[in-house]
Write a protein that holds these residues in place. Structure first.
Motif, PDB file in Angstrom:
ATOM      1  N   SER A 100       6.096  31.154 -12.788  1.00  0.00           N
ATOM      2  CA  SER A 100       6.943  30.117 -12.200  1.00  0.00           C
ATOM      3  C   SER A 100       6.090  28.909 -11.855  1.00  0.00           C
ATOM      4  CB  SER A 100       7.646  30.628 -10.936  1.00  0.00           C
ATOM      5  OG  SER A 100       6.720  30.808  -9.877  1.00  0.00           O
ATOM      6  N   LYS A 101       6.743  27.766 -11.723  1.00  0.00           N
ATOM      7  CA  LYS A 101       6.058  26.532 -11.320  1.00  0.00           C
ATOM      8  C   LYS A 101       7.030  25.673 -10.541  1.00  0.00           C
ATOM      9  CE  LYS A 101       3.616  22.472 -13.158  1.00  0.00           C
ATOM     10  NZ  LYS A 101       3.029  21.853 -14.374  1.00  0.00           N
ATOM     11  N   ILE A 102       6.550  25.096  -9.450  1.00  0.00           N
ATOM     12  CA  ILE A 102       7.334  24.111  -8.700  1.00  0.00           C
ATOM     13  C   ILE A 102       6.407  22.947  -8.364  1.00  0.00           C
ATOM     14  CG2 ILE A 102       6.940  25.239  -6.458  1.00  0.00           C
ATOM     15  CD1 ILE A 102       9.850  24.299  -5.753  1.00  0.00           C
ATOM     16  N   GLU A 103       6.902  21.732  -8.587  1.00  0.00           N
ATOM     17  CA  GLU A 103       6.087  20.530  -8.433  1.00  0.00           C
ATOM     18  C   GLU A 103       6.889  19.471  -7.672  1.00  0.00           C
ATOM     19  OE1 GLU A 103       3.527  17.540 -11.349  1.00  0.00           O
ATOM     20  OE2 GLU A 103       5.258  18.608 -12.150  1.00  0.00           O
ATOM     21  N   MET A 104       6.238  18.826  -6.699  1.00  0.00           N
ATOM     22  CA  MET A 104       6.936  17.843  -5.863  1.00  0.00           C
ATOM     23  C   MET A 104       6.042  16.633  -5.634  1.00  0.00           C
ATOM     24  SD  MET A 104       8.676  20.400  -3.055  1.00  0.00           S
ATOM     25  CE  MET A 104       9.936  19.228  -2.587  1.00  0.00           C
ATOM     26  N   ASP A 105       6.688  15.465  -5.436  1.00  0.00           N
ATOM     27  CA  ASP A 105       5.988  14.284  -4.967  1.00  0.00           C
ATOM     28  C   ASP A 105       6.941  13.486  -4.081  1.00  0.00           C
ATOM     29  OD1 ASP A 105       7.684  12.859  -6.632  1.00  0.00           O
ATOM     30  OD2 ASP A 105       6.130  12.127  -7.975  1.00  0.00           O
ATOM     31  N   PHE A 106       6.652  12.192  -3.860  1.00  0.00           N
ATOM     32  CA  PHE A 106       7.431  11.411  -2.896  1.00  0.00           C
ATOM     33  C   PHE A 106       7.921  10.091  -3.489  1.00  0.00           C
ATOM     34  CE2 PHE A 106       4.232  14.039  -0.964  1.00  0.00           C
ATOM     35  CZ  PHE A 106       4.907  14.711   0.038  1.00  0.00           C
ATOM     36  N   MET A 107       7.911   9.982  -4.832  1.00  0.00           N
ATOM     37  CA  MET A 107       8.339   8.756  -5.497  1.00  0.00           C
ATOM     38  C   MET A 107       9.863   8.675  -5.578  1.00  0.00           C
ATOM     39  SD  MET A 107       5.507   7.167  -6.255  1.00  0.00           S
ATOM     40  CE  MET A 107       5.834   6.021  -7.585  1.00  0.00           C
ATOM     41  N   VAL A 108      10.390   7.452  -5.635  1.00  0.00           N
ATOM     42  CA  VAL A 108      11.813   7.187  -5.866  1.00  0.00           C
ATOM     43  C   VAL A 108      12.688   7.940  -4.864  1.00  0.00           C
ATOM     44  CG1 VAL A 108      13.504   6.840  -7.700  1.00  0.00           C
ATOM     45  CG2 VAL A 108      11.133   7.202  -8.306  1.00  0.00           C
ATOM     46  N   THR A 109      12.253   7.996  -3.615  1.00  0.00           N
ATOM     47  CA  THR A 109      13.051   8.675  -2.593  1.00  0.00           C
ATOM     48  C   THR A 109      13.270   7.746  -1.407  1.00  0.00           C
ATOM     49  OG1 THR A 109      11.091   9.623  -1.521  1.00  0.00           O
ATOM     50  CG2 THR A 109      12.145  10.939  -3.233  1.00  0.00           C
ATOM     51  N   PHE A 148       0.856  -1.180   0.000  1.00  0.00           N
ATOM     52  CA  PHE A 148       0.000   0.000   0.000  1.00  0.00           C
ATOM     53  C   PHE A 148       0.897   1.236   0.000  1.00  0.00           C
ATOM     54  CE2 PHE A 148      -2.898  -3.196   1.139  1.00  0.00           C
ATOM     55  CZ  PHE A 148      -4.208  -2.712   1.091  1.00  0.00           C
ATOM     56  N   SER A 149       0.476   2.287  -0.687  1.00  0.00           N
ATOM     57  CA  SER A 149       1.338   3.471  -0.773  1.00  0.00           C
ATOM     58  C   SER A 149       0.526   4.718  -1.098  1.00  0.00           C
ATOM     59  CB  SER A 149       2.401   3.273  -1.864  1.00  0.00           C
ATOM     60  OG  SER A 149       3.153   4.454  -2.068  1.00  0.00           O
ATOM     61  N   ALA A 150       1.024   5.854  -0.604  1.00  0.00           N
ATOM     62  CA  ALA A 150       0.491   7.172  -0.991  1.00  0.00           C
ATOM     63  C   ALA A 150       1.601   8.036  -1.577  1.00  0.00           C
ATOM     64  CB  ALA A 150      -0.131   7.867   0.220  1.00  0.00           C
ATOM     65  N   ARG A 151       2.679   7.404  -2.044  1.00  0.00           N
ATOM     66  CA  ARG A 151       3.883   8.131  -2.454  1.00  0.00           C
ATOM     67  C   ARG A 151       3.687   8.957  -3.722  1.00  0.00           C
ATOM     68  NH1 ARG A 151       9.067   4.271  -2.150  1.00  0.00           N
ATOM     69  NH2 ARG A 151      10.064   6.310  -2.371  1.00  0.00           N
ATOM     70  N   GLN A 152       2.737   8.589  -4.547  1.00  0.00           N
ATOM     71  CA  GLN A 152       2.562   9.328  -5.798  1.00  0.00           C
ATOM     72  C   GLN A 152       1.872  10.669  -5.597  1.00  0.00           C
ATOM     73  OE1 GLN A 152       1.127   6.885  -9.077  1.00  0.00           O
ATOM     74  NE2 GLN A 152       0.449   8.696 -10.175  1.00  0.00           N
ATOM     75  N   SER A 153       1.329  10.926  -4.416  1.00  0.00           N
ATOM     76  CA  SER A 153       0.658  12.201  -4.138  1.00  0.00           C
ATOM     77  C   SER A 153       1.549  13.369  -4.530  1.00  0.00           C
ATOM     78  CB  SER A 153       0.284  12.281  -2.660  1.00  0.00           C
ATOM     79  OG  SER A 153      -0.594  11.231  -2.314  1.00  0.00           O
ATOM     80  N   ARG A 154       0.929  14.417  -5.034  1.00  0.00           N
ATOM     81  CA  ARG A 154       1.701  15.477  -5.706  1.00  0.00           C
ATOM     82  C   ARG A 154       1.163  16.845  -5.328  1.00  0.00           C
ATOM     83  NH1 ARG A 154       2.016  14.283 -11.917  1.00  0.00           N
ATOM     84  NH2 ARG A 154       2.921  12.425 -10.960  1.00  0.00           N
ATOM     85  N   PHE A 155       2.067  17.830  -5.260  1.00  0.00           N
ATOM     86  CA  PHE A 155       1.675  19.212  -4.971  1.00  0.00           C
ATOM     87  C   PHE A 155       2.325  20.136  -5.990  1.00  0.00           C
ATOM     88  CE2 PHE A 155       2.158  23.354  -2.933  1.00  0.00           C
ATOM     89  CZ  PHE A 155       0.842  23.602  -2.541  1.00  0.00           C
ATOM     90  N   ILE A 156       1.541  21.070  -6.515  1.00  0.00           N
ATOM     91  CA  ILE A 156       2.015  21.997  -7.546  1.00  0.00           C
ATOM     92  C   ILE A 156       1.679  23.429  -7.123  1.00  0.00           C
ATOM     93  CG2 ILE A 156       1.882  22.663  -9.979  1.00  0.00           C
ATOM     94  CD1 ILE A 156       0.720  19.815 -10.507  1.00  0.00           C
ATOM     95  N   LEU A 157       2.665  24.301  -7.171  1.00  0.00           N
ATOM     96  CA  LEU A 157       2.482  25.721  -6.854  1.00  0.00           C
ATOM     97  C   LEU A 157       2.938  26.539  -8.063  1.00  0.00           C
ATOM     98  CD1 LEU A 157       1.745  27.739  -4.525  1.00  0.00           C
ATOM     99  CD2 LEU A 157       4.190  27.863  -4.056  1.00  0.00           C
ATOM    100  N   GLN A 158       2.078  27.474  -8.517  1.00  0.00           N
ATOM    101  CA  GLN A 158       2.399  28.295  -9.681  1.00  0.00           C
ATOM    102  C   GLN A 158       2.134  29.768  -9.381  1.00  0.00           C
ATOM    103  OE1 GLN A 158       1.446  26.418 -13.731  1.00  0.00           O
ATOM    104  NE2 GLN A 158      -0.159  25.522 -12.461  1.00  0.00           N
ATOM    105  N   THR A 159       2.889  30.641 -10.055  1.00  0.00           N
ATOM    106  CA  THR A 159       2.670  32.079  -9.936  1.00  0.00           C
ATOM    107  C   THR A 159       2.660  32.712 -11.323  1.00  0.00           C
ATOM    108  OG1 THR A 159       5.020  32.700  -9.804  1.00  0.00           O
ATOM    109  CG2 THR A 159       3.909  32.098  -7.735  1.00  0.00           C
ATOM    110  N   SER A 160       1.978  33.833 -11.427  1.00  0.00           N
ATOM    111  CA  SER A 160       1.938  34.608 -12.662  1.00  0.00           C
ATOM    112  C   SER A 160       1.894  36.086 -12.293  1.00  0.00           C
ATOM    113  CB  SER A 160       0.708  34.231 -13.497  1.00  0.00           C
ATOM    114  OG  SER A 160       0.637  35.000 -14.677  1.00  0.00           O
ATOM    115  N   THR A 161       2.847  36.859 -12.831  1.00  0.00           N
ATOM    116  CA  THR A 161       2.971  38.270 -12.473  1.00  0.00           C
ATOM    117  C   THR A 161       2.975  39.138 -13.724  1.00  0.00           C
ATOM    118  OG1 THR A 161       4.320  37.667 -10.557  1.00  0.00           O
ATOM    119  CG2 THR A 161       4.349  39.981 -11.239  1.00  0.00           C
ATOM    120  N   ASP A 162       2.079  40.123 -13.747  1.00  0.00           N
ATOM    121  CA  ASP A 162       2.079  41.113 -14.818  1.00  0.00           C
ATOM    122  C   ASP A 162       3.169  42.137 -14.503  1.00  0.00           C
ATOM    123  OD1 ASP A 162       1.627  43.028 -16.736  1.00  0.00           O
ATOM    124  OD2 ASP A 162      -0.450  43.423 -16.195  1.00  0.00           O
ATOM    125  N   VAL A 163       4.265  42.134 -15.276  1.00  0.00           N
ATOM    126  CA  VAL A 163       5.396  43.015 -15.004  1.00  0.00           C
ATOM    127  C   VAL A 163       5.361  44.271 -15.870  1.00  0.00           C
ATOM    128  CG1 VAL A 163       6.880  41.176 -14.151  1.00  0.00           C
ATOM    129  CG2 VAL A 163       6.832  41.666 -16.602  1.00  0.00           C
TER     130      VAL A 163
END
Length: 460
Positions: A176-185, A153-168
């Protein structure tokens, strides 16, 4: 008295009319309070006029009633306008997230729970091995004795994504985008805590048409991947790579320079990471989209390189190249067909999680790039609005120089799977999947893997 009442009512009616015609009032946060006070004033005036009919004409009462109706209509208009503006703002912002100054921050991902039971015909896979988390074609055991079904049993594939968008300003957007999970660790165990270390999947910056950072390789068509409960699914026939890069996009055209890394098969059949690369991998890609779906063509050029320090022989470089065609095509109103076909030489680390290496080493220390051929085909059928299935088959073939690599390297691998996925509500998927995979070495030894997987996934 009647003239005064008539003038007051007409003034109130004029105020309500102005209020209904002004978008500024419709955007004011206290518009409801203002309307409440105005409506109370008109209602009180009508009551007084009803009580003193001798002092009021029928025309006065009619004007007051018109004022009451105008206020009611104004309130409805203000509410509709506010709702419409809120909807437009949410759509332009992506519907979720929050603003920090000029920056829009959005978040997403999913929580996924898996129950996997699998057996391997060519040997036991040890507990804690990533081969028990998802299919890795090049690691299917061969030559040993069959194992029983092992369940995890596993929940390792669970994933979180954070993104930003700025009108400059100046029509430019910085993202920007950053994405993380818990696989292969490392760090987890199935005995007490199952506390796995987070890992970086993607992390990049976008500025207009440019991308800087770690993302899916431009050589890979993520949109063509089939829907599967396994981490990848059609792995033997799939281009699969994430790495740092600089990419430029213009319409359907993309060009990128990406991280180089040469993997070499030693004379004993082992894998050596040379780490001597000096020129980036270059990818050219074109995406064509339409009502039918999308089609993608991608080409890659590489310079493979080793130095004497790696094998104690000579420095050498060789050219690697490849072409991949892929897409997703709609069939009927809801079904679709997904496919990928890739061929070339020196592509080893890009195909099927590095099933074979990029090149073999000749006796004089020079490089002999290894040719590979791979592909998959997947069909997804919608049984109902919330029940669907995918069936898929994939294949990989390598043209190894056996005299240089020995017969202990992978010659071919293939797999097939089928699933049923039920979504009782749109963000939730409940599914079951069966997979069969096979690996064969150049010396004829082979092994297979059978897997049953049940998953629950909540996307947000």
């Amino acid at each position: 008295m009647a003239k005064v009442g008539t003038g007051l009512v007409k003034g109130l009616l004029l105020s309500a009319t102005i209020l209904s015609a002004s978008p500024v009032w419709a955007q004011d946060s206290d518009v409801d309070a203002r309307l409440d006070r105005l409506e109370a004033l008109v209602s009180g005036l009508i009551e007084r006029m009803d009580a003193k009919q001798t002092a009021a004409t029928e025309g006065d009462v009619a004007v007051a009633q018109q004022a009451q109706q105008a206020i009611t209509e104004t309130r409805a208009l203000a509410q509709r306008t506010a709702a419409m503006e809120t909807k437009v703002a949410e759509q332009s912002a992506g519907g979720n997230g929050f603003n920090v100054g000029k920056t829009r921050v959005t978040y997403g991902g999913y929580i996924k729970a898996d129950a996997i039971s699998q057996r391997t015909s060519g040997g036991q896979v040890g507990t804690g091995s990533i081969v028990r988390d998802f299919l890795i074609p090049g690691a299917i055991p061969v030559g040993g004795t069959s194992s029983g079904f092992d369940t995890d049993f596993s929940a390792r594939q669970s994933r979180f994504i954070l993104q930003t968008s700025t009108d400059v300003g100046g029509g430019h957007t910085l993202g920007s985008k950053i994405e993380m999970d818990f696989m292969v660790t490392s760090g987890g165990d199935e005995r007490v805590s199952n506390s796995y270390t987070p890992r970086l999947r993607q992390a990049y910056i976008t500025f207009d048409n440019w991308l800087f950072g770690q993302a899916w390789s431009t050589f890979q068509d993520v949109g063509a991947l089939p829907e599967t409960l396994d981490f990848i699914g059609s792995t033997p026939g799939t281009v699969f790579e994430r790495q740092p890069m600089v990419r430029y996009s213009n319409g359907g055209l993309q060009i990128a320079v990406e991280q180089p890394e040469t993997t070499v098969t030693s004379p004993t059949g082992g894998r050596v990471l040379a780490g001597d690369d000096s020129l980036p991998d270059v990818v050219l890609r074109y995406n064509h989209t339409g009502d039918f779906g999308h089609l993608t063509a991608a080409a890659i050029g590489r310079v493979l390189r080793v130095k004497p320090d790696d094998f104690g022989l000579i420095s050498d470089s060789a050219i690697g190249y490849g072409l991949s065609l892929s897409g997703k095509v709609g069939l009927g109103s809801r079904d679709d067909l997904r496919f990928m076909a890739t061929a070339g030489q020196g592509l080893g680390r890009y195909i099927g999680l590095n099933i074979v290496n990029d090149a073999a080493l000749r006796l004089d220390g020079s490089l002999d790039p290894i040719a590979t051929y791979s592909g998959f085909l997947a069909y997804r059928h919608m049984w109902t609005d919330n029940v669907r299935s995918t069936i898929s088959g994939s294949y990989f073939k390598a043209d190894n120089p056996v005299a240089l690599t020995t017969g202990g390297v992978t010659d071919e691998s293939w797999n097939a799977f089928g699933n049923i996925i039920y979504s009782p509500v749109p963000p939730l998927d409940l599914g079951i999947e069966y997979m069969y995979a096979n690996r064969e070495l150049e010396n004829g030894a082979s092994g297979n893997l059978q897997k049953i997987q049940l998953s629950a996934k909540y996307s947000f």
